[in-house]
Design a protein around this motif. Sequence first.
Motif, PDB file in Angstrom:
ATOM      1  N   ARG A 226       0.709  -1.153  -0.026  1.00  0.00           N
ATOM      2  CA  ARG A 226       0.014   0.062  -0.038  1.00  0.00           C
ATOM      3  C   ARG A 226       0.838   1.197   0.184  1.00  0.00           C
TER       4      ARG A 226
ATOM      5  N   ALA B  60      -0.073   4.242  -4.257  1.00  0.00           N
ATOM      6  CA  ALA B  60      -0.863   5.179  -3.309  1.00  0.00           C
ATOM      7  C   ALA B  60      -1.570   6.357  -4.256  1.00  0.00           C
ATOM      8  N   LEU B  61      -0.882   6.458  -5.249  1.00  0.00           N
ATOM      9  CA  LEU B  61      -1.160   7.585  -6.419  1.00  0.00           C
ATOM     10  C   LEU B  61      -2.456   6.731  -7.151  1.00  0.00           C
TER      11      LEU B  61
ATOM     12  N   ARG C  53      -4.634   4.694  -6.137  1.00  0.00           N
ATOM     13  CA  ARG C  53      -5.686   5.081  -5.045  1.00  0.00           C
ATOM     14  C   ARG C  53      -6.355   6.037  -5.171  1.00  0.00           C
ATOM     15  N   GLN C  54      -5.471   7.542  -5.241  1.00  0.00           N
ATOM     16  CA  GLN C  54      -6.003   8.642  -5.406  1.00  0.00           C
ATOM     17  C   GLN C  54      -6.879   8.738  -6.560  1.00  0.00           C
ATOM     18  N   LEU C  55      -6.220   8.294  -7.770  1.00  0.00           N
ATOM     19  CA  LEU C  55      -6.784   8.365  -9.043  1.00  0.00           C
ATOM     20  C   LEU C  55      -8.200   7.655  -9.038  1.00  0.00           C
TER      21      LEU C  55
ATOM     22  N   THR D  78     -10.164   7.095  -6.235  1.00  0.00           N
ATOM     23  CA  THR D  78     -11.250   7.925  -5.416  1.00  0.00           C
ATOM     24  C   THR D  78     -11.463   9.093  -6.146  1.00  0.00           C
ATOM     25  N   ASP D  79     -10.673   9.774  -6.941  1.00  0.00           N
ATOM     26  CA  ASP D  79     -11.025  11.035  -7.770  1.00  0.00           C
ATOM     27  C   ASP D  79     -11.943  10.622  -9.064  1.00  0.00           C
TER      28      ASP D  79
ATOM     29  N   ARG E  11     -11.274   9.000 -11.676  1.00  0.00           N
ATOM     30  CA  ARG E  11     -10.464   9.155 -13.014  1.00  0.00           C
ATOM     31  C   ARG E  11     -10.588   7.970 -13.779  1.00  0.00           C
TER      32      ARG E  11
ATOM     33  N   ASP F 111       5.042  16.052  -4.959  1.00  0.00           N
ATOM     34  CA  ASP F 111       3.582  16.119  -4.610  1.00  0.00           C
ATOM     35  C   ASP F 111       2.933  14.644  -4.827  1.00  0.00           C
ATOM     36  N   HIS F 112       3.791  13.830  -5.317  1.00  0.00           N
ATOM     37  CA  HIS F 112       3.050  12.424  -5.231  1.00  0.00           C
ATOM     38  C   HIS F 112       3.245  11.743  -3.802  1.00  0.00           C
ATOM     39  N   PRO F 113       2.456  10.734  -3.520  1.00  0.00           N
ATOM     40  CA  PRO F 113       2.346  10.287  -1.989  1.00  0.00           C
ATOM     41  C   PRO F 113       3.763   9.592  -1.795  1.00  0.00           C
TER      42      PRO F 113
END
Length: 395
Positions: A147, A153-154, A156-158, A160-161, A163, A325-327
């Motif tokens: 994880r 982790a990026l 997961r962000q995508l 969640t957003d 994308r 700015d990446h996790p």
Amino acid sequence: MEETVPANMGDPPVLGVGMVGYAFMGAAHSHAWRTAPHVFDLPLRPGLAVLCGRDAAAVRGAARRLGWAATETDWHALIKRGDVQLVDVCTPGDLHAEVAIAALEAGKHVLCEKPLANTLAEAEAMAAAAARAAARGVRSMTGFNYRRVPALALARQLVTDGRIGRIRHVRASYLQDWLVDPASPLSWRLQRERSGSGALGDLGAHLVDLAQYLTGELIAGVSAVTATFVGERPLPEAAGDAPRSGPVTVDDAAVFTARLRSGALATFEATRFAAGRKNQLRIELNGDRGSLAFDLERLNELQFFDRAGDSAEAGFRRILVTEPDHPYVSGWWPPGHVLGWEHTFTHQVRDLVTAIAAGTEPAPTFADGRQVQRVLDAVERSAASGSGWTPVPMN
């Protein structure tokens, strides 16, 4: 004028760590405990207080090599020590439940390697102990280190957003080859009483956790097959009239299909018999707006396809996940300077220590580890029943 700053000026409080087990995972965790406070501004300073193992001479040597201040040969003694506030469990699976539950009941925070336990009953007991301890401010985490890969982790962000939109497919595989040679000796990883399962728990647990973490969904049911290709292996130290070989009592490979709660389809493959594959973990998500793909052998990269850009030149594009700015990346090197496998454990320490200081639940929790164990248990039950569809219980 240059001034000398005292070493302890402004230092955060010490979090004394005691580790049980010191081999492969113990070494990786030790490196992370040492490194994390030198990379990230942590609210607590991990102190490598004591290392525990059954062989006194071996554990002393490991402690010198890995940077631990003291040693114990009895994990009960480690838990009782006043200089230990967190217990890190890096043993084979047969000790996870006993050590973790005892530590939690003694008021110690716990980090426990994956899979959480050898059996579902043990995992349920561990999750219940963690819930009781959490009510007293005692925290626990299951060690699913992947994880903490910045690219995942990026991803997961995508997701969640939104994308990649609504997820339709997950396909995941974890391939190794260290058991291809039938002359490879029997080890604890091939004995059910020590490890719980074979490739399924060792490798498949990572895949299950990543699938549920990345999608934000639980696996609802599975249909599975498992296989043991070499049923007996040489004993590592056979002398005199002692038996020269012993039985392999776990799976060598597991393959299963699954449905997520949303109805999305998933396929999983875990094997230690893929000749030429040393440690290849791959996972791909396909949604109605795009796709994401990751390969552990290209750990700093994430492949992303966005349907919004459909044209004659459309296709997957590579994201090099090394920007500040990446996790997790801001604590490390300039853009383009890649990270490695060991950094995932350092990120794990950062997240755990930060959660303990904040009084929040670190993720993945023991409840998350239990949910993975429920999937592994369903896979084994399905395989034993001729691959019948097997629902996964969930709360």
